[in-house]
Design a protein around this motif. Sequence first.
Motif, PDB file in Angstrom:
ATOM      1  N   ALA A 209      27.703  68.655 -81.187  1.00  0.00           N
ATOM      2  CA  ALA A 209      27.157  68.737 -82.543  1.00  0.00           C
ATOM      3  C   ALA A 209      27.101  67.380 -83.232  1.00  0.00           C
ATOM      4  CB  ALA A 209      27.974  69.720 -83.385  1.00  0.00           C
ATOM      5  N   ASP A 210      27.934  66.442 -82.799  1.00  0.00           N
ATOM      6  CA  ASP A 210      27.906  65.109 -83.413  1.00  0.00           C
ATOM      7  C   ASP A 210      26.751  64.256 -82.892  1.00  0.00           C
ATOM      8  OD1 ASP A 210      28.789  64.325 -80.880  1.00  0.00           O
ATOM      9  OD2 ASP A 210      30.704  63.515 -81.591  1.00  0.00           O
ATOM     10  N   GLY A 211      25.993  64.779 -81.923  1.00  0.00           N
ATOM     11  CA  GLY A 211      24.796  64.090 -81.436  1.00  0.00           C
ATOM     12  C   GLY A 211      25.032  63.070 -80.345  1.00  0.00           C
ATOM     13  N   VAL A 212      26.270  62.832 -79.966  1.00  0.00           N
ATOM     14  CA  VAL A 212      26.561  61.818 -78.952  1.00  0.00           C
ATOM     15  C   VAL A 212      26.155  62.336 -77.568  1.00  0.00           C
ATOM     16  CG1 VAL A 212      28.383  60.494 -77.813  1.00  0.00           C
ATOM     17  CG2 VAL A 212      28.437  60.818 -80.292  1.00  0.00           C
ATOM     18  N   GLY A 213      25.322  61.582 -76.892  1.00  0.00           N
ATOM     19  CA  GLY A 213      24.913  61.918 -75.531  1.00  0.00           C
ATOM     20  C   GLY A 213      23.959  63.085 -75.419  1.00  0.00           C
ATOM     21  N   VAL A 214      23.300  63.420 -76.509  1.00  0.00           N
ATOM     22  CA  VAL A 214      22.360  64.543 -76.477  1.00  0.00           C
ATOM     23  C   VAL A 214      21.028  64.075 -75.907  1.00  0.00           C
ATOM     24  CG1 VAL A 214      21.076  66.189 -77.883  1.00  0.00           C
ATOM     25  CG2 VAL A 214      23.479  65.738 -78.388  1.00  0.00           C
ATOM     26  N   GLY A 215      20.508  64.827 -74.968  1.00  0.00           N
ATOM     27  CA  GLY A 215      19.212  64.499 -74.377  1.00  0.00           C
ATOM     28  C   GLY A 215      19.275  64.497 -72.871  1.00  0.00           C
ATOM     29  N   ASP A 216      18.108  64.315 -72.269  1.00  0.00           N
ATOM     30  CA  ASP A 216      17.987  64.340 -70.816  1.00  0.00           C
ATOM     31  C   ASP A 216      17.776  62.961 -70.205  1.00  0.00           C
ATOM     32  OD1 ASP A 216      18.224  67.137 -70.702  1.00  0.00           O
ATOM     33  OD2 ASP A 216      16.103  67.368 -71.195  1.00  0.00           O
ATOM     34  N   SER A 217      17.717  61.943 -71.026  1.00  0.00           N
ATOM     35  CA  SER A 217      17.446  60.597 -70.516  1.00  0.00           C
ATOM     36  C   SER A 217      18.641  60.058 -69.726  1.00  0.00           C
ATOM     37  CB  SER A 217      17.149  59.644 -71.678  1.00  0.00           C
ATOM     38  OG  SER A 217      18.331  59.404 -72.416  1.00  0.00           O
ATOM     39  N   PRO A 218      18.403  59.087 -68.877  1.00  0.00           N
ATOM     40  CA  PRO A 218      19.508  58.452 -68.155  1.00  0.00           C
ATOM     41  C   PRO A 218      20.549  57.867 -69.120  1.00  0.00           C
ATOM     42  CG  PRO A 218      17.427  57.813 -67.166  1.00  0.00           C
ATOM     43  CD  PRO A 218      17.101  58.559 -68.430  1.00  0.00           C
ATOM     44  N   GLU A 219      20.077  57.358 -70.265  1.00  0.00           N
ATOM     45  CA  GLU A 219      20.999  56.777 -71.252  1.00  0.00           C
ATOM     46  C   GLU A 219      21.899  57.854 -71.866  1.00  0.00           C
ATOM     47  OE1 GLU A 219      17.503  54.274 -70.656  1.00  0.00           O
ATOM     48  OE2 GLU A 219      17.654  56.354 -71.277  1.00  0.00           O
ATOM     49  N   ALA A 220      21.333  59.030 -72.141  1.00  0.00           N
ATOM     50  CA  ALA A 220      22.124  60.129 -72.703  1.00  0.00           C
ATOM     51  C   ALA A 220      23.165  60.598 -71.692  1.00  0.00           C
ATOM     52  CB  ALA A 220      21.218  61.284 -73.115  1.00  0.00           C
ATOM     53  N   GLN A 221      22.770  60.699 -70.433  1.00  0.00           N
ATOM     54  CA  GLN A 221      23.722  61.106 -69.392  1.00  0.00           C
ATOM     55  C   GLN A 221      24.836  60.067 -69.258  1.00  0.00           C
ATOM     56  OE1 GLN A 221      22.126  61.884 -65.499  1.00  0.00           O
ATOM     57  NE2 GLN A 221      24.109  62.480 -64.699  1.00  0.00           N
ATOM     58  N   LEU A 222      24.484  58.794 -69.269  1.00  0.00           N
ATOM     59  CA  LEU A 222      25.482  57.731 -69.201  1.00  0.00           C
ATOM     60  C   LEU A 222      26.451  57.839 -70.376  1.00  0.00           C
ATOM     61  CD1 LEU A 222      26.681  55.109 -68.057  1.00  0.00           C
ATOM     62  CD2 LEU A 222      24.957  53.863 -69.399  1.00  0.00           C
ATOM     63  N   MET A 223      25.918  58.059 -71.579  1.00  0.00           N
ATOM     64  CA  MET A 223      26.771  58.169 -72.752  1.00  0.00           C
ATOM     65  C   MET A 223      27.741  59.340 -72.618  1.00  0.00           C
ATOM     66  SD  MET A 223      27.853  56.918 -75.502  1.00  0.00           S
ATOM     67  CE  MET A 223      26.657  55.657 -75.861  1.00  0.00           C
ATOM     68  N   ARG A 224      27.288  60.470 -72.086  1.00  0.00           N
ATOM     69  CA  ARG A 224      28.185  61.618 -71.885  1.00  0.00           C
ATOM     70  C   ARG A 224      29.312  61.255 -70.935  1.00  0.00           C
ATOM     71  NH1 ARG A 224      23.175  64.304 -71.873  1.00  0.00           N
ATOM     72  NH2 ARG A 224      23.162  64.556 -69.601  1.00  0.00           N
ATOM     73  N   ARG A 225      28.978  60.556 -69.870  1.00  0.00           N
ATOM     74  CA  ARG A 225      30.007  60.180 -68.889  1.00  0.00           C
ATOM     75  C   ARG A 225      31.003  59.172 -69.493  1.00  0.00           C
ATOM     76  NH1 ARG A 225      28.287  64.124 -67.861  1.00  0.00           N
ATOM     77  NH2 ARG A 225      26.894  64.671 -66.188  1.00  0.00           N
ATOM     78  N   ILE A 226      30.504  58.261 -70.305  1.00  0.00           N
ATOM     79  CA  ILE A 226      31.385  57.292 -70.971  1.00  0.00           C
ATOM     80  C   ILE A 226      32.337  58.026 -71.912  1.00  0.00           C
ATOM     81  CG2 ILE A 226      31.453  55.430 -72.688  1.00  0.00           C
ATOM     82  CD1 ILE A 226      28.856  54.353 -71.340  1.00  0.00           C
ATOM     83  N   VAL A 227      31.791  58.942 -72.713  1.00  0.00           N
ATOM     84  CA  VAL A 227      32.626  59.704 -73.653  1.00  0.00           C
ATOM     85  C   VAL A 227      33.644  60.543 -72.885  1.00  0.00           C
ATOM     86  CG1 VAL A 227      32.589  61.524 -75.410  1.00  0.00           C
ATOM     87  CG2 VAL A 227      30.924  59.676 -75.503  1.00  0.00           C
TER      88      VAL A 227
END
Length: 163
Positions: A104-122
């Motif tokens: 809900a905070d919007g971090v890592g939302v999306g299907d892009s490689p950058e969003a996936q990377l952000m999810r893994r970092i978090v």
Amino acid sequence: MNAIGYIRVSTDEQLLGQDAQRVALEAWAAREGVTLASVHVDAGVSGAAPLEARPGLLAAMVELGEVKAGFLVVAKRDRLARDPVVAVVIEREAAKLGAKVISADGVGVGDSPEAQLMRRIVDAIAEYERALIRARTKAALAVKRSRGELIGSVPLGLKVDAS
């Protein structure tokens, strides 16, 4: 579109308690024009707990499939898991049911490689925070032990001798 909410708290003293997480989920749903069909809670459950030890999450996953919800929404990514492997397993299982895991905070939302990377970092940072908490707790208990202080609780039916 429907979403299923998931709330996890490991202790009652958490800054992001159940009420705050619920408000975040409801605000996200209103902002996105999504119906929050239900919210499942795991109270007193570690983010590192395996899936089978998380009845609220398991119920949320079952309901994802039953109501064909498009999203499993959490307030923050670390509420999903504090173990990167567990987080990925949850994402993959949700995907099999046709849903995406959304923070809900919007971090890592999306299907892009950058969003996936952000999810893994978090996810990695959440694991690191868990390790820090464990290390601080272990150090604090060692200090108490060195002072001869009681650690833990007294078993039911026994009393501590103060003399």
